[in-house]
Design an enzyme around this catalytic site. Structure first.
Site, PDB file in Angstrom:
ATOM      1  N   GLU A   1       1.090  -1.059  -0.117  1.00 48.95           N
ATOM      2  CA  GLU A   1      -0.137  -0.016  -0.176  1.00 48.95           C
ATOM      3  C   GLU A   1       1.298   1.556   0.202  1.00 48.95           C
ATOM      4  O   GLU A   1       1.766   0.821   0.446  1.00 48.95           O
ATOM      5  CB  GLU A   1      -0.542  -0.201   1.157  1.00 48.95           C
TER       6      GLU A   1
ATOM      7  N   ASN B   1     -12.048  -1.237  -1.113  1.00 44.36           N
ATOM      8  CA  ASN B   1     -11.811  -2.491   0.167  1.00 44.36           C
ATOM      9  C   ASN B   1     -12.074  -1.472   1.262  1.00 44.36           C
ATOM     10  O   ASN B   1     -12.500  -0.946   1.190  1.00 44.36           O
ATOM     11  CB  ASN B   1     -10.307  -1.639   0.265  1.00 44.36           C
ATOM     12  N   GLU B   2     -12.594  -2.755   2.029  1.00 49.04           N
ATOM     13  CA  GLU B   2     -13.041  -2.390   3.293  1.00 49.04           C
ATOM     14  C   GLU B   2     -14.595  -1.385   3.334  1.00 49.04           C
ATOM     15  O   GLU B   2     -14.499  -0.570   3.972  1.00 49.04           O
ATOM     16  CB  GLU B   2     -12.292  -1.869   4.784  1.00 49.04           C
TER      17      GLU B   2
ATOM     18  N   TYR C   1      -6.837  -9.309  11.580  1.00 46.15           N
ATOM     19  CA  TYR C   1      -5.427  -9.411  11.954  1.00 46.15           C
ATOM     20  C   TYR C   1      -5.254  -9.430  13.299  1.00 46.15           C
ATOM     21  O   TYR C   1      -6.201  -9.742  14.206  1.00 46.15           O
ATOM     22  CB  TYR C   1      -5.157  -7.937  11.783  1.00 46.15           C
TER      23      TYR C   1
ATOM     24  N   GLU D   1      -6.612  -9.352   3.372  1.00 42.03           N
ATOM     25  CA  GLU D   1      -5.409  -8.931   4.308  1.00 42.03           C
ATOM     26  C   GLU D   1      -5.096 -10.113   6.067  1.00 42.03           C
ATOM     27  O   GLU D   1      -6.232 -10.202   6.081  1.00 42.03           O
ATOM     28  CB  GLU D   1      -5.997  -6.979   4.893  1.00 42.03           C
TER      29      GLU D   1
ATOM     30  N   GLN E   1       1.970  -5.845   5.044  1.00 42.42           N
ATOM     31  CA  GLN E   1       2.203  -6.049   4.245  1.00 42.42           C
ATOM     32  C   GLN E   1       4.128  -5.552   3.288  1.00 42.42           C
ATOM     33  O   GLN E   1       4.555  -5.073   3.938  1.00 42.42           O
ATOM     34  CB  GLN E   1       2.357  -4.122   3.450  1.00 42.42           C
TER      35      GLN E   1
END
Ligand code: AHR
Length: 512
Positions: free
Chosen positions: A44, A191-192, A259, A316, A365
């Site tokens: 990103e 995204n999201e 996460y 992710e 990332q």
């Protein structure tokens, strides 16, 4: 064969209370392949991932193509990175692709409001990203802007990238130096979208997805694999609504973001390098939640899509700790320890074992951000413990998934326990079998008695990733503290594979 498998299962039950663990690996009826795209990465415009990570100053004294750092490219080639997701993340929904094409000096500046409020000069844009992918030899996975962009803007980006007809967009591409279309395949629609991508409800996003997706056209020889923005962790309702309202014929993939937060508390996540065993235990417990998430999201998808047409794309994942002291809190720079490697090994085993539905994933990332595989400092570069896990596991890419059956011993901490052992296995096109094993227990080694059903094998060799302490890291001064070395703890005994799996270790075995 069936009889042998049953006999293995009986042994498994009989041994479950002893210090030995019985394992049965069955190669007689593989149901699916493990897509190589499970081993994807994410980059990103955030902190030092793109700028000062992949894309460096003209004057930095490292080998470069244009401003792309080639030592980083070489490292990614070695682990056969299959795809790279870009430009975000939250950044994707504020990114306007036309700002990142044409002469660099004329590109507009913007404020990266999501990540540190820094100036973005747009010097790394579409052409630079696709050049990076071509140097790595990976597929690009581009996330389009739904949150603050328009249908027209997204549609024109696809035309610019993928059409070989004559149009204002394709002429612009040619004028900017690219004759042939790139034929980008993987296409994220937002995204999201439940959060930084527009705070939408699943019903509203499902309608938006359909509207945007219609105009992202399949140009000649360039069919798009469209990926819808999916759930955060255990938001099962999001998956339910998307599957019901959009359905498997309109989505190649539906995403999941999860996460691992060491403390389980987003406000004070925990340090990347200074943690005790209690915090290690809670981290691994939180990491293992991925098993439940993948299982439950898949069950919902099965209801609407029994043929498993739509992939669950975990684009992710990884550990998210407090930033390294003294670094910009908006840059998400964190060190990477043996604990991170155990998370990567465990999570990739979970994905392999669910590879009938999980057909793509992206660690967050790649460089200098969150659970990185590469860290850079000036002209120096190091490979993190997590990098070495991808090096071990690359053998599973596009191999047949084998069924694995065992009852894990417990890793006990206080009055809590988690499974100490996790593993996955595959058979490649040459017939070689690969087994990746993780022992999460920092105190006890494990002894595994493994029966292989339907495998002819004569030799076993292996590699191991471990270290004296869970907090061990690679630094720019000592870059090889945690790295893969040869493993001699597995042998053939009669028809069985006997493995002594050291505490806090990740092992890859090859049977030929
Ligand atoms: O990876 C960092 C951020 O985490 C991404 O930009 C966003 O999608 C997620 O919330």
């Amino acid at each position: 064969m069936k009889k042998l498998f049953l006999a293995g299962a009986v042994l498994l039950a009989a041994w479950s209370t002893r210090s030995q663990t019985a394992v049965v690996i069955d190669a007689t009826n593989p149901t699916n392949i493990i897509s190589r795209h499970i081993y994807g990465h994410f980059s990103e415009h955030l902190g030092r991932c793109i700028y000062d990570g992949f894309w460096v100053s003209d004057t930095l004294g490292v080998p470069k193509k244009d401003r792309i750092r080639l030592d980083v490219v070489e490292a990614l080639k070695k682990i056969k990175v299959p795809n790279l997701r870009w430009p975000g993340g939250c950044f994707a929904d504020e990114y306007h692709w036309r700002d990142g094409i044409g002469p660099r000096k004329q590109r507009p500046y913007m404020v990266n409001t999501n990540w540190g409020g820094v100036s973005e000069d747009n010097s790394f844009g579409t052409h630079e990203f696709l050049e990076l992918c071509s140097l790595i030899g990976c597929e690009p996975y581009i996330a389009g802007n739904v949150g603050s962009g328009t249908v027209e803007e997204m549609a024109k980006w696809v035309e610019y990238l993928n059409s070989d007809a004559k149009s204002t967009m394709t002429d612009l591409r040619r004028q900017n130096g690219r004759e042939e279309p790139w034929r980008v395949k993987f296409w994220g629609v937002g995204n999201e979208s439940w959060g930084c991508g527009g705070n939408m409800t699943p019903e509203f996003y499902a309608d938006q997805y359909k509207r945007y997706a219609v105009y992202c056209r399949n140009y000649k020889d360039a069919p798009l694999l469209k990926i819808a923005s999916g759930a955060s962790s255990s938001d099962y309702n999001w998956t339910e609504v998307l599957m019901k309202n959009v359905g498997p014929n309109r989505m190649w993939g539906l995403t999941l973001h999860h996460y691992t937060i060491p403390s389980g508390n987003w406000g004070k996540k925990g340090s990347a390098t200074a943690f005790d065993e209690k915090e290690y235990f809670s981290t691994m417990k939180n990491c293992l939640v991925m098993e439940e998430l993948v299982t439950r999201h898949s069950t919902i998808m099965d209801k609407y899509d029994p043929a498993k047409k739509t992939a669950l794309v975990v684009d992710e994942w990884g550990i998210w700790t407090d930033v390294e002291p003294g670094t910009n809190p908006g840059f998400l720079y964190q060190q990477n320890s043996l604990r991170d490697a155990l998370i990567a090994g465990t999570t990739l085993n979970i994905f392999n074992n669910h590879s009938d539905r999980v057909r793509m994933a992206n660690l967050a990332q790649t460089v200098n951000v969150l659970q990185s595989i590469v860290l850079t400092k000036g002209d120096k570069m190091l490979l993190t413990p997590t990098y070495y896990v991808f090096d071990l596991y690359k053998v599973h890419m596009d191999a047949k998934k084998l069924n694995v059956n065992f009852k894990s011993p417990d890793y006990v901490n206080g009055d809590a326990k988690i499974p100490a052992l996790n593993m996955s296995a595959s058979q490649d096109s040459t017939g070689a079998v690969h087994i990746t094993l993780v022992n999460l227990d920092p105190h006890k080694k494990l002894n595994l008695q493994t029966t292989l059903v339907g495998v002819n094998w004569k030799t076993v060799s292996g590699q191991i990733l471990t270290s004296a302490k869970l907090t061990d890291i690679n630094t720019f001064e000592n870059p090889y503290t945690v790295k893969n070395v040869a493993f001699n703890g597995a042998k053939k005994s009669g028809e069985q594979l006997v493995i002594d799996l050291p505490a806090q270790s990740i092992v890859m075995l090859e049977l030929k």
